[in-house]
Write an enzyme that holds these catalytic residues in place. Structure first.
Site, PDB file in Angstrom:
ATOM      1  CB  SER A 102      -0.436 -10.206   4.547  1.00  0.00           C
ATOM      2  OG  SER A 102       0.764 -10.923   4.538  1.00  0.00           O
TER       3      SER A 102
ATOM      4  CG  ASP B 195      -2.302 -17.142   8.518  1.00  0.00           C
ATOM      5  OD1 ASP B 195      -1.825 -16.979   7.386  1.00  0.00           O
ATOM      6  OD2 ASP B 195      -3.199 -16.410   8.997  1.00  0.00           O
TER       7      ASP B 195
ATOM      8  CG  HIS C 126      -1.593 -15.466   4.415  1.00  0.00           C
ATOM      9  ND1 HIS C 126      -1.267 -14.965   5.656  1.00  0.00           N
ATOM     10  CD2 HIS C 126      -1.197 -14.520   3.517  1.00  0.00           C
ATOM     11  CE1 HIS C 126      -0.698 -13.783   5.521  1.00  0.00           C
ATOM     12  NE2 HIS C 126      -0.652 -13.486   4.233  1.00  0.00           N
TER      13      HIS C 126
END
Length: 313
Positions: A166, A256, A288
């Protein structure tokens, strides 16, 4: 900017809120809250288990500049290993959290699978916004990289892989526009793993869900200047990457958001256009968060992929 699969521009708050795109815990009242609670629980347990099972040197500082002594300083790393610290390969993990959350205490998911393959795992930490600005975090991570290559050189690391998740994937890209070929130890880099990364800040910096009360200290100009998708790759870095046959794995999760997947694909294409060795992959079934939770689970999709790429490079 990053259209969804129907071609329409999406709800940006949802697109840039990873917890709202998971398909798990939908039978609960607040699935977005539960998914992050689960992530914190699992990654904390994985880190605690790694600390019990392996040798770990905690809170090794990489700080180069002075920092406010009244504030906790997270310019440190934890170094995990099994038998020896010298001569073994290094795997770096840089955590995410939108530069506002998480730390090395939830960064142990990669330790067991890689230490069991003879690696040292370095969990890199940094100070969070609003204690520092995003620009300030970038400067800290650049200091970390200088420390890393000196450390790798001094301890004769056989090779280095760098990963980030991320916002950590964003921080992993800082080397791509720097002249590093003359730094001792850089020739040991073999691969990058950019996992569910964010590489373009231009349409999200003004979202309260991403940047509440502008704690990242961004505006329209700086959000572009701080977006890796907008950076010119350093020509000498490109030549260096080609010379060492650097492998870059750009990874996203099926669950995602379209925007996160779109940014990963766009960034992979940008790197590929410059002649770098790129592999882009979307992992089916993951979101995610569980794409990190499953890293230490033997024979999981992400575990198998990671070990195959690390061992074969």
């Amino acid at each position: 900017m990053y259209a969804n699969s129907t071609g329409r521009y999406a709800d940006l708050d949802k697109e840039y809120s990873p917890t709202k795109n998971s398909k798990r815990f939908l039978n609960t009242a607040q699935p977005d809250i539960v998914v992050i609670e689960q992530f914190l629980k699992i990654t904390t347990e994985q880190t605690q288990n790694a600390r019990k099972k392996y040798i770990v040197r905690e809170s090794v500082t990489y700080r180069k500049n002075n920092f406010n002594a009244s504030t906790v300083d997270n310019q440190v790393v934890d170094i995990y290993y099994k038998d020896k610290e010298h001569g073994s390969p290094i795997f770096v993990y840089i955590h995410g959290g939108y530069w506002q959350e998480l730390d090395r205490h939830t960064s142990g998911s990669f330790v067991e699978p890689l230490v069991e393959q003879g690696y040292r795992v370095i969990a890199a930490d940094y100070n969070l916004c609003p204690t520092v600005t995003l620009h300030g975090i970038n400067e800290q991570i650049n200091d970390f990289y200088e420390w890393l290559f000196r450390y790798a050189n001094d301890t004769q690391a056989s090779k280095i892989s760098i990963s980030g998740h991320s916002a950590g994937a964003y921080l992993s890209t800082l080397l791509f526009n720097k002249r590093i070929e003359n730094w001792p130890g850089t020739e040991r880099i073999v691969s990058f793993f950019l996992i569910s990364g964010i590489f373009d800040l231009r349409e999200c910096w003004s979202l309260p869900s991403v940047n509440p009360m502008n704690i990242l200290n961004l505006d329209e100009t700086s959000s572009k200047a701080l977006s890796p998708i907008c950076w010119e790759l350093d020509l000498e870095f490109i030549e260096f990457a080609k010379r060492v046959n650097l492998q870059v794995y750009v990874i996203a999760a099926e669950n995602d958001s379209d925007t996160f997947k779109g940014q990963s694909l766009a960034y992979a294409k940008k790197l590929e256009k410059h002649g770098l060795q790129i592999e882009f992959k979307i992992f089916q079934g993951y979101d995610h968060f569980d794409i990190i939770e499953d890293v230490p689970i033997k024979n999981s999709l992400i575990n198998t992929y990671l070990l195959e790429k690390c061992i074969n490079v």
